[in-house]
Design a protein around this motif. Structure first.
Motif, PDB file in Angstrom:
ATOM      1  N   LEU A   1       9.302 -10.633  -3.148  1.00  0.00           N
ATOM      2  CA  LEU A   1       8.902 -11.066  -1.380  1.00  0.00           C
ATOM      3  C   LEU A   1       8.712 -12.408  -1.678  1.00  0.00           C
ATOM      4  CD1 LEU A   1       6.343  -8.335  -0.606  1.00  0.00           C
ATOM      5  CD2 LEU A   1       8.512  -8.389   0.528  1.00  0.00           C
ATOM      6  N   LYS A   2       8.132 -13.226  -2.273  1.00  0.00           N
ATOM      7  CA  LYS A   2       7.609 -14.498  -2.332  1.00  0.00           C
ATOM      8  C   LYS A   2       8.924 -15.263  -2.535  1.00  0.00           C
ATOM      9  CE  LYS A   2       4.234 -17.941  -4.178  1.00  0.00           C
ATOM     10  NZ  LYS A   2       4.445 -18.534  -5.451  1.00  0.00           N
ATOM     11  N   GLU A   3       9.783 -14.881  -3.654  1.00  0.00           N
ATOM     12  CA  GLU A   3      11.048 -15.667  -3.971  1.00  0.00           C
ATOM     13  C   GLU A   3      11.957 -15.699  -2.591  1.00  0.00           C
ATOM     14  OE1 GLU A   3      12.641 -13.465  -6.924  1.00  0.00           O
ATOM     15  OE2 GLU A   3      11.320 -14.541  -8.591  1.00  0.00           O
ATOM     16  N   LYS A   4      12.025 -14.528  -2.046  1.00  0.00           N
ATOM     17  CA  LYS A   4      12.898 -14.344  -0.939  1.00  0.00           C
ATOM     18  C   LYS A   4      12.231 -14.935   0.499  1.00  0.00           C
ATOM     19  CE  LYS A   4      16.440 -11.323  -2.152  1.00  0.00           C
ATOM     20  NZ  LYS A   4      16.318 -11.452  -3.537  1.00  0.00           N
ATOM     21  N   ASN A   5      11.207 -15.474   0.137  1.00  0.00           N
ATOM     22  CA  ASN A   5      10.283 -15.705   1.518  1.00  0.00           C
ATOM     23  C   ASN A   5      10.116 -14.585   2.604  1.00  0.00           C
ATOM     24  OD1 ASN A   5       9.065 -18.331   1.236  1.00  0.00           O
ATOM     25  ND2 ASN A   5      11.108 -19.347   1.323  1.00  0.00           N
ATOM     26  N   ILE A   6      10.187 -13.500   2.293  1.00  0.00           N
ATOM     27  CA  ILE A   6       9.787 -12.534   3.230  1.00  0.00           C
ATOM     28  C   ILE A   6       8.371 -12.376   3.581  1.00  0.00           C
ATOM     29  CG2 ILE A   6      10.132  -9.842   3.524  1.00  0.00           C
ATOM     30  CD1 ILE A   6      12.430 -10.304   1.424  1.00  0.00           C
ATOM     31  N   GLY A   7       7.974 -12.672   4.751  1.00  0.00           N
ATOM     32  CA  GLY A   7       6.560 -12.399   5.087  1.00  0.00           C
ATOM     33  C   GLY A   7       6.269 -11.048   5.425  1.00  0.00           C
ATOM     34  N   TYR A   8       4.937 -10.960   5.252  1.00  0.00           N
ATOM     35  CA  TYR A   8       4.283  -9.557   5.509  1.00  0.00           C
ATOM     36  C   TYR A   8       2.978  -9.654   5.964  1.00  0.00           C
ATOM     37  CZ  TYR A   8       2.697 -10.391   0.877  1.00  0.00           C
ATOM     38  OH  TYR A   8       2.169 -10.922  -0.356  1.00  0.00           O
ATOM     39  N   ASP A   9       2.438  -8.730   6.830  1.00  0.00           N
ATOM     40  CA  ASP A   9       1.283  -8.568   7.209  1.00  0.00           C
ATOM     41  C   ASP A   9       0.104  -7.973   6.550  1.00  0.00           C
ATOM     42  OD1 ASP A   9       2.377  -9.764   9.611  1.00  0.00           O
ATOM     43  OD2 ASP A   9       2.673  -7.824  10.673  1.00  0.00           O
ATOM     44  N   SER A  10       0.563  -6.665   5.866  1.00  0.00           N
ATOM     45  CA  SER A  10      -0.420  -6.281   5.141  1.00  0.00           C
ATOM     46  C   SER A  10       0.207  -5.441   3.773  1.00  0.00           C
ATOM     47  CB  SER A  10      -1.284  -5.373   5.951  1.00  0.00           C
ATOM     48  OG  SER A  10      -0.533  -4.274   6.528  1.00  0.00           O
ATOM     49  N   ILE A  11      -0.371  -5.271   3.060  1.00  0.00           N
ATOM     50  CA  ILE A  11      -0.028  -4.264   1.804  1.00  0.00           C
ATOM     51  C   ILE A  11      -1.049  -3.342   1.506  1.00  0.00           C
ATOM     52  CG2 ILE A  11       0.877  -4.250  -0.337  1.00  0.00           C
ATOM     53  CD1 ILE A  11       2.315  -6.736  -0.337  1.00  0.00           C
ATOM     54  N   ASP A  12      -0.572  -2.133   1.448  1.00  0.00           N
ATOM     55  CA  ASP A  12      -1.545  -0.982   1.075  1.00  0.00           C
ATOM     56  C   ASP A  12      -1.011  -0.179  -0.265  1.00  0.00           C
ATOM     57  OD1 ASP A  12      -3.889   0.927   2.103  1.00  0.00           O
ATOM     58  OD2 ASP A  12      -2.056   2.123   1.631  1.00  0.00           O
ATOM     59  N   ILE A  13      -1.786  -0.169  -1.384  1.00  0.00           N
ATOM     60  CA  ILE A  13      -1.391   0.507  -2.604  1.00  0.00           C
ATOM     61  C   ILE A  13      -2.286   1.680  -2.906  1.00  0.00           C
ATOM     62  CG2 ILE A  13      -0.881   0.014  -4.825  1.00  0.00           C
ATOM     63  CD1 ILE A  13      -0.992  -2.900  -4.091  1.00  0.00           C
ATOM     64  N   ARG A  14      -1.718   2.704  -2.940  1.00  0.00           N
ATOM     65  CA  ARG A  14      -2.374   4.012  -3.235  1.00  0.00           C
ATOM     66  C   ARG A  14      -1.693   5.019  -4.064  1.00  0.00           C
ATOM     67  NH1 ARG A  14      -1.565   8.679  -1.037  1.00  0.00           N
ATOM     68  NH2 ARG A  14      -0.355   8.803   1.024  1.00  0.00           N
ATOM     69  N   LYS A  15      -2.543   5.729  -4.792  1.00  0.00           N
ATOM     70  CA  LYS A  15      -1.774   6.644  -5.798  1.00  0.00           C
ATOM     71  C   LYS A  15      -1.569   7.944  -4.699  1.00  0.00           C
ATOM     72  CE  LYS A  15      -3.451   5.655 -10.294  1.00  0.00           C
ATOM     73  NZ  LYS A  15      -4.321   6.207 -11.374  1.00  0.00           N
ATOM     74  N   ALA A  16      -0.954   8.876  -5.432  1.00  0.00           N
ATOM     75  CA  ALA A  16      -1.138  10.420  -4.842  1.00  0.00           C
ATOM     76  C   ALA A  16      -2.279  10.853  -4.475  1.00  0.00           C
ATOM     77  CB  ALA A  16      -0.135  11.114  -5.599  1.00  0.00           C
ATOM     78  N   ASN A  17      -2.533  11.652  -3.484  1.00  0.00           N
ATOM     79  CA  ASN A  17      -3.742  12.542  -3.464  1.00  0.00           C
ATOM     80  C   ASN A  17      -3.392  13.975  -3.803  1.00  0.00           C
ATOM     81  OD1 ASN A  17      -2.564  13.828  -1.114  1.00  0.00           O
ATOM     82  ND2 ASN A  17      -3.380  12.601   0.094  1.00  0.00           N
ATOM     83  N   LEU A  18      -4.372  14.697  -3.850  1.00  0.00           N
ATOM     84  CA  LEU A  18      -4.436  15.957  -4.433  1.00  0.00           C
ATOM     85  C   LEU A  18      -3.364  16.833  -3.765  1.00  0.00           C
ATOM     86  CD1 LEU A  18      -8.020  17.656  -5.401  1.00  0.00           C
ATOM     87  CD2 LEU A  18      -5.996  17.082  -7.040  1.00  0.00           C
ATOM     88  N   GLU A  19      -3.336  16.725  -2.469  1.00  0.00           N
ATOM     89  CA  GLU A  19      -2.301  17.310  -1.647  1.00  0.00           C
ATOM     90  C   GLU A  19      -0.794  17.119  -2.142  1.00  0.00           C
ATOM     91  OE1 GLU A  19      -2.955  17.784   2.602  1.00  0.00           O
ATOM     92  OE2 GLU A  19      -1.683  19.685   2.052  1.00  0.00           O
ATOM     93  N   GLU A  20      -0.497  15.793  -2.297  1.00  0.00           N
ATOM     94  CA  GLU A  20       0.868  15.600  -3.054  1.00  0.00           C
ATOM     95  C   GLU A  20       0.919  16.050  -4.504  1.00  0.00           C
ATOM     96  OE1 GLU A  20       1.428  11.309  -0.492  1.00  0.00           O
ATOM     97  OE2 GLU A  20       0.219  11.459  -2.128  1.00  0.00           O
ATOM     98  N   VAL A  21      -0.197  15.996  -5.235  1.00  0.00           N
ATOM     99  CA  VAL A  21       0.015  16.823  -6.523  1.00  0.00           C
ATOM    100  C   VAL A  21       0.303  18.100  -6.347  1.00  0.00           C
ATOM    101  CG1 VAL A  21      -1.448  17.620  -8.357  1.00  0.00           C
ATOM    102  CG2 VAL A  21      -1.561  15.161  -7.651  1.00  0.00           C
ATOM    103  N   PHE A  22      -0.519  18.750  -5.570  1.00  0.00           N
ATOM    104  CA  PHE A  22      -0.489  20.279  -5.225  1.00  0.00           C
ATOM    105  C   PHE A  22       1.143  20.647  -4.758  1.00  0.00           C
ATOM    106  CE2 PHE A  22      -0.340  24.206  -3.099  1.00  0.00           C
ATOM    107  CZ  PHE A  22      -1.480  24.979  -3.837  1.00  0.00           C
ATOM    108  N   LEU A  23       1.790  19.801  -4.055  1.00  0.00           N
ATOM    109  CA  LEU A  23       3.043  20.002  -3.342  1.00  0.00           C
ATOM    110  C   LEU A  23       4.077  19.784  -4.574  1.00  0.00           C
ATOM    111  CD1 LEU A  23       3.024  18.253  -0.036  1.00  0.00           C
ATOM    112  CD2 LEU A  23       3.928  20.518  -0.500  1.00  0.00           C
ATOM    113  N   LYS A  24       3.874  18.790  -5.473  1.00  0.00           N
ATOM    114  CA  LYS A  24       4.828  18.668  -6.507  1.00  0.00           C
ATOM    115  C   LYS A  24       4.722  19.958  -7.581  1.00  0.00           C
ATOM    116  CE  LYS A  24       5.378  15.713 -10.406  1.00  0.00           C
ATOM    117  NZ  LYS A  24       4.410  15.400 -11.496  1.00  0.00           N
ATOM    118  N   LEU A  25       3.396  20.372  -7.801  1.00  0.00           N
ATOM    119  CA  LEU A  25       3.455  21.256  -8.701  1.00  0.00           C
ATOM    120  C   LEU A  25       3.766  22.698  -8.151  1.00  0.00           C
ATOM    121  CD1 LEU A  25       0.064  20.571 -10.231  1.00  0.00           C
ATOM    122  CD2 LEU A  25       1.921  20.417 -11.281  1.00  0.00           C
ATOM    123  N   THR A  26       3.561  22.990  -6.954  1.00  0.00           N
ATOM    124  CA  THR A  26       4.148  24.246  -6.595  1.00  0.00           C
ATOM    125  C   THR A  26       5.146  24.366  -5.564  1.00  0.00           C
ATOM    126  OG1 THR A  26       2.804  24.082  -4.580  1.00  0.00           O
ATOM    127  CG2 THR A  26       1.612  25.011  -6.378  1.00  0.00           C
ATOM    128  N   GLY A  27       5.669  23.297  -4.864  1.00  0.00           N
ATOM    129  CA  GLY A  27       6.519  23.226  -3.845  1.00  0.00           C
ATOM    130  C   GLY A  27       6.022  23.813  -2.618  1.00  0.00           C
TER     131      GLY A  27
END
Ligand SMILES: Nc1ncnc2c1ncn2[C@@H]1O[C@H](COP(=O)(O)OP(=O)(O)OP(=O)(O)O)[C@@H](O)[C@H]1O
Ligand SMILES: [Mg+2]
Length: 307
Positions: A272-298
């Protein structure tokens, strides 16, 4: 590591041809909040009611306080408290009368006022059961489950159907039980509930336990990606494209990318920096249990999965 207070080995329950509980094994440790997390029809109530000595298993071994549930019913029920899934009580009794009634039934000399305060019903002690909201009724149910000063409290979906505020109030009560040193066995299909309250979560689907661990262990073990949401202007998705990451544009001009690890997150930032792409905010998060559940069981937690 505390000792185990419930031990379930190769438990099976058949209803005709249906394997409602299909060879499950797990342990609950003294003093922990243990959550059985699964969708409708997964086999939660069947399992807890076998542990509570209310239903009989088809096969397998269940020990509670080291005692076999098939042989020591009288001894076991003195030491456990139960909030059944469909708790209801006498409409025309007040909160205090209800708790007194059940205390008398269990021949318990418990401190009724203490119990009422423990479930935060002090202000409602003289209200009729029939006039209470759903959340307050559930708290009466928890008080009733405590009249014999049990070492283990079983709560079968204590917050289903409650609004978020009432749900949080029940969570406070459950945390209070833990502070009193009680072991809590909770069933729920709300992943936030398991994530917030439980020391150990067992994910159950179609009669089988598909994973067990603390909420963060489950997430670490099963989440394959980190969600990086970047809000900003043009060109953000080109970074994801260039790196070969999966991405999706969201409403409000943000892009969600799936990063594999911290290295990739750093690389996104560099690019992003190299290409001079601006942004307002970055949010980083891991999966939550619901996503884990979906992955495990479909399947999702709150809908589907039922029979
Ligand atoms: N007494 C019974 N006779 C026949 N089938 C039953 C009986 N009790 C439960 N079942 C079936 O066994 C399966 C598991 O039911 P159970 O009530 O244990 O699930 P659960 O996880 O508690 O679901 P819910 O979230 O809806 O309460 C379901 O398919 C249900 O229909
Ligand atoms: Mg149930």
């Amino acid at each position: 590591m505390s000792e185990s207070v419930i031990s379930v080995e190769n438990l099976v329950k058949l209803y005709g041809d249906l394997r409602a509980v299909d060879d499950i094994s797990f342990e609950v440790r003294t003093g922990e909040v243990f959550a059985f997390l699964g969708p409708n029809g997964a086999g939660k109530t069947t399992t807890v009611e076998i542990i509570e000595t209310i239903r009989n298993a088809t096969s397998g071994k269940v020990l509670i306080f080291g005692m076999d549930v098939r042989k020591n019913r009288t001894e076991i029920i003195k030491r456990i408290g139960v909030l059944p899934q469909e708790f209801s009580s006498f409409d025309r009794l007040t909160v205090e009368e209800t708790v007194r009634y059940f205390a008398a039934l269990f021949e318990s000399d418990c401190d009724v006022q203490h119990l009422i305060n423990l479930v935060n019903l002090g202000k409602h002690r003289n209200q009729l059961y029939t006039n209470l909201s759903g959340g307050l009724k559930q708290r009466v149910g928890i008080a009733v489950a405590l009249v014999n000063d049990p070492e283990i409290v079983f709560l079968d979906e204590p917050t289903t159907g409650l609004d978020p505020r009432a749900r949080h109030d029940v969570w406070d009560v459950i945390n209070g039980l833990k502070k009193e040193g009680k072991t809590v066995f909770l069933t729920t299909h709300y992943m936030e509930e398991a994530e917030v309250l439980a020391d150990t979560v067992a994910i159950i689907s179609r009669g089988r336990i598909i994973s067990t661990g603390s909420p963060s262990e489950l997430i670490d073990k099963h989440s394959t990606s980190i969600h990086v949401t970047i809000k900003g202007g043009m060109g953000i998705s080109s970074v994801a494209e260039a790196m070969g990451l999966q991405w999706e544009a969201k409403n409000g001009g943000s892009v969600v990318m799936e990063a594999r690890d911290n290295e990739q997150i750093l690389e996104i930032m560099m690019r992003l920096k190299e290409k001079n792409i601006g942004y307002d905010s970055i949010d980083i998060r891991k999966a939550n249990l619901e996503e884990v559940f979906l992955k495990l069981t479909g399947e999702g937690l709150s809908g589907g999965g039922g029979h």
